[in-house]
Design a protein around this motif. Sequence first.
Motif, short mmCIF file in Angstrom:
data_model
loop_
_atom_site.label_atom_id
_atom_site.label_comp_id
_atom_site.label_asym_id
_atom_site.label_seq_id
_atom_site.Cartn_x
_atom_site.Cartn_y
_atom_site.Cartn_z
N ALA A 66 75.96 -5.91 5.31
CA ALA A 66 77.15 -6.71 5.62
C ALA A 66 76.75 -7.96 6.38
O ALA A 66 75.74 -7.98 7.10
CB ALA A 66 78.14 -5.90 6.45
N VAL A 67 77.57 -8.99 6.20
CA VAL A 67 77.47 -10.21 7.00
C VAL A 67 78.79 -10.39 7.73
O VAL A 67 79.86 -10.20 7.15
CB VAL A 67 77.19 -11.45 6.11
N ARG A 102 73.07 -2.32 7.58
CA ARG A 102 72.24 -3.43 8.05
C ARG A 102 73.12 -4.67 8.08
O ARG A 102 73.77 -4.99 7.07
CB ARG A 102 71.04 -3.63 7.13
N VAL A 103 73.16 -5.34 9.21
CA VAL A 103 74.14 -6.40 9.43
C VAL A 103 73.45 -7.71 9.81
O VAL A 103 72.55 -7.73 10.66
CB VAL A 103 75.14 -6.00 10.55
N VAL A 104 73.91 -8.78 9.20
CA VAL A 104 73.59 -10.14 9.65
C VAL A 104 74.80 -10.65 10.41
O VAL A 104 75.92 -10.66 9.87
CB VAL A 104 73.25 -11.07 8.49
N ALA A 105 74.60 -11.04 11.65
CA ALA A 105 75.68 -11.55 12.49
C ALA A 105 75.50 -13.05 12.68
O ALA A 105 74.41 -13.50 13.06
CB ALA A 105 75.68 -10.84 13.85
N ALA A 106 76.56 -13.81 12.42
CA ALA A 106 76.44 -15.27 12.46
C ALA A 106 77.50 -15.88 13.37
O ALA A 106 78.62 -15.38 13.46
CB ALA A 106 76.59 -15.85 11.06
N ASP A 107 77.12 -16.97 14.03
CA ASP A 107 78.05 -17.69 14.90
C ASP A 107 77.42 -19.01 15.30
O ASP A 107 76.20 -19.19 15.17
CB ASP A 107 78.36 -16.85 16.16
N VAL A 108 78.25 -19.92 15.79
CA VAL A 108 77.72 -21.19 16.33
C VAL A 108 77.22 -21.02 17.76
O VAL A 108 76.44 -21.82 18.25
CB VAL A 108 78.77 -22.32 16.28
N ASP A 109 77.69 -19.97 18.44
CA ASP A 109 77.31 -19.70 19.82
C ASP A 109 76.04 -18.84 19.82
O ASP A 109 76.10 -17.61 19.84
CB ASP A 109 78.45 -18.99 20.55
N GLY A 110 74.92 -19.50 19.79
CA GLY A 110 73.65 -18.78 19.68
C GLY A 110 73.35 -17.86 20.83
O GLY A 110 72.80 -16.76 20.63
N ALA A 140 70.98 -14.63 4.86
CA ALA A 140 71.49 -13.27 4.65
C ALA A 140 70.76 -12.59 3.51
O ALA A 140 70.37 -11.41 3.60
CB ALA A 140 72.99 -13.31 4.37
N HIS A 141 70.53 -13.31 2.42
CA HIS A 141 69.81 -12.73 1.29
C HIS A 141 68.35 -12.46 1.66
O HIS A 141 67.76 -11.45 1.23
CB HIS A 141 69.90 -13.64 0.07
N ASP A 142 67.77 -13.33 2.46
CA ASP A 142 66.40 -13.10 2.90
C ASP A 142 66.30 -11.83 3.75
O ASP A 142 65.36 -11.04 3.61
CB ASP A 142 65.89 -14.29 3.72
N ALA A 143 67.29 -11.63 4.62
CA ALA A 143 67.26 -10.50 5.54
C ALA A 143 67.68 -9.19 4.90
O ALA A 143 67.14 -8.12 5.22
CB ALA A 143 68.15 -10.79 6.75
N LEU A 144 68.65 -9.25 3.98
CA LEU A 144 69.27 -8.04 3.46
C LEU A 144 68.92 -7.74 2.00
O LEU A 144 69.12 -6.62 1.54
CB LEU A 144 70.80 -8.15 3.58
#
Length: 265
Positions: A5-6, A28-36, A68-72
């Motif tokens: 999931a992303v 397995r999760v990719v978490a994304a945000d502008v707040d690093g 995301a594709h690279d990680a998952l």
Amino acid sequence: MVATAVVTGAAHGIGAALTARLAAEGLRVVAADVDGDALTDVAGTTGATPVTADVGTVAGVEALVAAAHDALGEVDVWFGNAGIDRIGGLDSSEDDWRAVHDVNVMAHVRTARLLVPRWLERGSGRYVVTASAAGLLTMLGSPTYSVTKHGAVALAEWLSVTYRHRGIVSQAICPQGVRTRMLENASGLAGLLSRDSARTPEEVADLAVEALADDRFLVLPHPEVAGYYEARAHDSDRWLGGMNRLQRKLEDAGVLAGPGTGASV
């Protein structure tokens, strides 16, 4: 079976809760945000892969999908959870309209452009939009939010009617008040948004994950919204009249500015 999931807008609120719940379920999760910085904290406690990205831009979406594709390898479900608001009226600036539209609508469009062809090839995929009850009803005091959340729901509907027979599931989460920074920043409107009691981000995340099992299109953390939505469709003029009475009541109470000014007070 959903294994990856992303989650966008993952550093705070519903996104952080979704990331934690999905990771706890073994995804397995990719978490994304502008707040690093905040995203690093979420990743540290959940084991998610952090990606700092601005989904309000074409480049940001492209970089996130690639990461995301690279990680998952494959993305089973994409939670388009990032969203912003600019409280104001018709005098909201062009920049405000553009910023809200880019995050609340075009981020989903740009992401779907990249994900859907790949999902069609393999015959499965799921796009979950965190919209709002405002996307089914409206949001007093904020045309930017109301219009763009309607747009987010409309896109999710279009994805569903267009691709569901080819294995792609589209869902829309439409809460009212949720105890997030957005609710805290809503000032006098917080009471209105919480009229049916504000839910916690964790409660919304639980419902979102449960909905992965039954493919329902509308995920309503506040069940009352279904009744409001039905009443709106059954007698639009009556519903609009009731909302206008509420608008006037909030103006009289000083919670909303009157027509022609547009800003909240």
